[in-house]
Scaffold this motif. Structure first.
Motif, mmCIF file in Angstrom:
data_model
loop_
_atom_site.group_PDB
_atom_site.id
_atom_site.type_symbol
_atom_site.label_atom_id
_atom_site.label_comp_id
_atom_site.label_asym_id
_atom_site.label_seq_id
_atom_site.Cartn_x
_atom_site.Cartn_y
_atom_site.Cartn_z
ATOM 1 N N ARG B 46 -23.649 -2.658 -58.737
ATOM 2 C CA ARG B 46 -23.241 -2.635 -57.334
ATOM 3 C C ARG B 46 -21.903 -3.348 -57.142
ATOM 4 O O ARG B 46 -21.026 -2.871 -56.437
ATOM 5 N N LEU B 47 -21.714 -4.494 -57.823
ATOM 6 C CA LEU B 47 -20.577 -5.370 -57.510
ATOM 7 C C LEU B 47 -19.368 -5.185 -58.419
ATOM 8 O O LEU B 47 -18.237 -5.369 -57.984
ATOM 9 N N VAL B 48 -19.587 -4.865 -59.693
ATOM 10 C CA VAL B 48 -18.475 -4.841 -60.655
ATOM 11 C C VAL B 48 -18.086 -3.425 -61.072
ATOM 12 O O VAL B 48 -16.911 -3.067 -61.087
ATOM 13 N N LEU B 49 -19.088 -2.618 -61.377
ATOM 14 C CA LEU B 49 -18.816 -1.294 -61.933
ATOM 15 C C LEU B 49 -17.880 -0.448 -61.065
ATOM 16 O O LEU B 49 -16.948 0.185 -61.592
ATOM 17 N N PRO B 50 -18.064 -0.455 -59.718
ATOM 18 C CA PRO B 50 -17.174 0.371 -58.880
ATOM 19 C C PRO B 50 -15.705 -0.056 -58.968
ATOM 20 O O PRO B 50 -14.814 0.745 -58.702
ATOM 21 N N GLY B 51 -15.439 -1.307 -59.349
ATOM 22 C CA GLY B 51 -14.066 -1.793 -59.458
ATOM 23 C C GLY B 51 -13.401 -1.475 -60.785
ATOM 24 O O GLY B 51 -12.245 -1.847 -60.999
ATOM 25 N N THR B 52 -14.103 -0.799 -61.665
ATOM 26 C CA THR B 52 -13.510 -0.426 -62.953
ATOM 27 C C THR B 52 -13.075 1.038 -62.896
ATOM 28 O O THR B 52 -13.360 1.742 -61.924
#
Lengths: 365, 365
Positions: B46-52
């Motif tokens: 939810r928190l990190v993957l979308p920012g990659t």
């Protein structure tokens, strides 16, 4: 893309330390270890273990016999027993049994506290010539053979052919499937006469058996040594196995008919030699002695019994094999001529179906 | 007695390939692989993957967040998903998350079809400085930490300190427990002032954070390189862990109070430095700055909270540690003087209890 890059403090170990012996002396294996934990199955615990000199102080973990028990539940059972018995990193696991025991016990040892030493004592012909050497450990998972496992070499393999005398015929034939594979990889085609003589020697002539087993293990060891992680040359050992694994999974796991691994491989060899012929021009005259051996020795004990309705499922299972770089495109290790492997062959579904047809014809089924 | 003798086709791999980066660029990892399978947890997804820049074509396996999920059920889930997603030996697993994800995802990758390549992308301080490097993979089993696993090196470790900014304070303090251990192994004693400054830099000064992390990872890498299989020098890294693991198991697994790994280790460091003092003459003046750091930074967030009634269970749990050559005789990696490890120390139960008493006194608990 060269594997998980496992550490090895000693440097690579390519050749197993295989000992051929006339008598199962195990006691001295335990020297220098904090404790010893025998992993075996219910049959071996009853028939073989009492005939060894294993001390009473050794712990024993007993599995239910049978390939259907080479699963995560049995693996958890071994992990739990090792924990309850107080096994530490300084302990030794001794796997005494067939391929299920050496594959599963080896995997349990290689993963317990990130790895303790283990010794394999194969008690079936199949385990002697195949499963117990070469460092492949595994369990079946999700209906797929050997889907989960690691490469981990036993610190020793102890082979005593005397234990073969009590083996049921069907188990001997299963092991002999891998012996025939090794012969084919060396350019020899197994004839019914040779096969009968060798099977006889294995159970009634211990010194002859040692010679045969020594030759046979050497074939595998040579290929493993050149490619321990199964990325190249070692894949020649998969001859017969793309079809064999599919037959085994289809019958044993899904349809619940027992088709032992090496017997599935024996039939797989025939189908894949047919493919070798149709795809690569492998000489057809080499097919007939193998077909005759299967028809005279194998079919009376365990007929193939494949019907056309089985083909779609067999093709699907071949597509799941670990050898495939791509999902669902089966890869085969074939022979382009006697003793000359041709790896990574990917014939189409039609060619595979045709080979199944021809093999069934050759078997008279 | 030198381990399971794992094969390694490439020869031993001692140093991980660790990359420090300012931005999580992952896309190019997938080049040359048949497919990519991200293993992560519900928070990171939810928190990190979308920012990659992970492409949509990558498969994702999501675990429930939390150490209590580092178990066989979650491992089976990953194996099953990899199978369903069609992962092959030519696939790549990318573990994005904390130590639970890198330990469990690494073990899943190392055992799926006997091993596929994996990359670790640690998203917690603890995973950056400890879990993601060094090749230890594992799950908890039967109430014991990391009881089942293998040594398997990631093909790459990607560390991006920017992701630390969103980390809860308790998670930062947990990771900093291992940072303090590395400092002690180098003869530096963490003072409250240094600790505050470094914790501040980690979340608000990315270039300072890279410098700190680079130094810290190097301490571990050096010890791992000299002894990848944890039979000798590497055991210095167990400083604080015999007590730390027991605290963690006792509170997290049994009493269900959350005591994050690195916080348990931070308290374990104090208890084991007390033992180092009483058993080996480690200078007592070095204990006070550490005690003060724990009292001022750790206790307000997560007090130790050990009472005398906990001692028997803590001692029992120390007896189960993998470091012990003998079951139930706890072995410690201590310091004989600042920066000088003393491995394989086995103080008696009385000495351990006394050290727990003194540590609690020093903490004012």
């Amino acid at each position: 893309m060269d594997g998980a890059g496992l550490f090895n403090a000693k440097g690579p170990r390519f050749m197993d330390d295989v000992v051929f012996t006339d008598k199962l002396s195990l006691r001295e294996l335990g020297e220098d270890y904090a404790s010893v934990h025998v992993v075996t199955d219910s049959n071996v615990a009853r028939l073989v273990l009492p005939g060894t000199d294993a001390p009473c102080s050794w712990n024993v973990v007993v599995l239910q016999a049978g390939e259907e028990n080479k699963n995560l539940d049995a693996l958890s059972h071994v992990w739990r027993e090792l924990t309850a018995q107080g096994a530490t990193r300084g302990s030794l696991v001794v796997n005494i049994g067939g391929g299920v025991v050496t594959d599963l016990g080896g995997f349990a040892a290689a993963t317990y506290q990130r790895g303790v030493d283990f010794v394999n004592v194969p008690t079936t012909l199949l385990a002697m010539v195949d499963a117990s050497t070469g460092g492949k450990t595994a369990i079946d998972f999700d209906g797929l053979k050997n889907q989960i496992g690691v490469f981990a070499a036993p610190s020793k393999v102890i082979i005593c052919p005397r234990v073969l005398a009590t083996l049921p015929r069907v188990e001997l034939l299963s092991g002999y499937g891998e012996v025939m594979k090794h012969a084919l990889l060396e350019g020899r085609t197994p004839t019914p006469r040779q096969a009968s003589a060798e099977l006889e020697a294995l159970v009634s002539n211990p010194s002859g058996a040692v010679g045969l087993l020594r030759r046979d293990v050497a074939v595998k060891q040579r290929l493993v040594a050149s490619d321990p992680r199964d990325r190249g040359a070692r894949q020649a050992l998969n001859l017969g196995h793309t079809v064999g694994h599919a037959l085994e999974a289809h019958f044993t796991l899904a349809r619940r008919k027992k088709l032992p691994h090496g017997i599935a491989v024996a039939y797989g060899l025939l189908v894949e030699l047919v493919l070798s012929h149709t795809q690569l021009g492998f000489p057809s005259c080499e097919l007939y002695p193998l077909a005759e051996t299967l028809r005279s020795l194998y079919a009376p004990v365990a007929p193939l019994g494949v019907v056309c309705e089985d083909y779609p499922e067999l093709l699907r299972l071949m597509g799941h094999d670990k050898k495939n770089a791509e999902q669902s495109r089966p890869a085969f290790s074939l022979l382009s001529s006697p003793g000359v492997p041709a790896l990574g062959q990917t014939p189409g579904a039609d060619a595979i179906s045709a080979a199944l047809d021809i093999a069934r014809d050759l078997l008279g089924e």
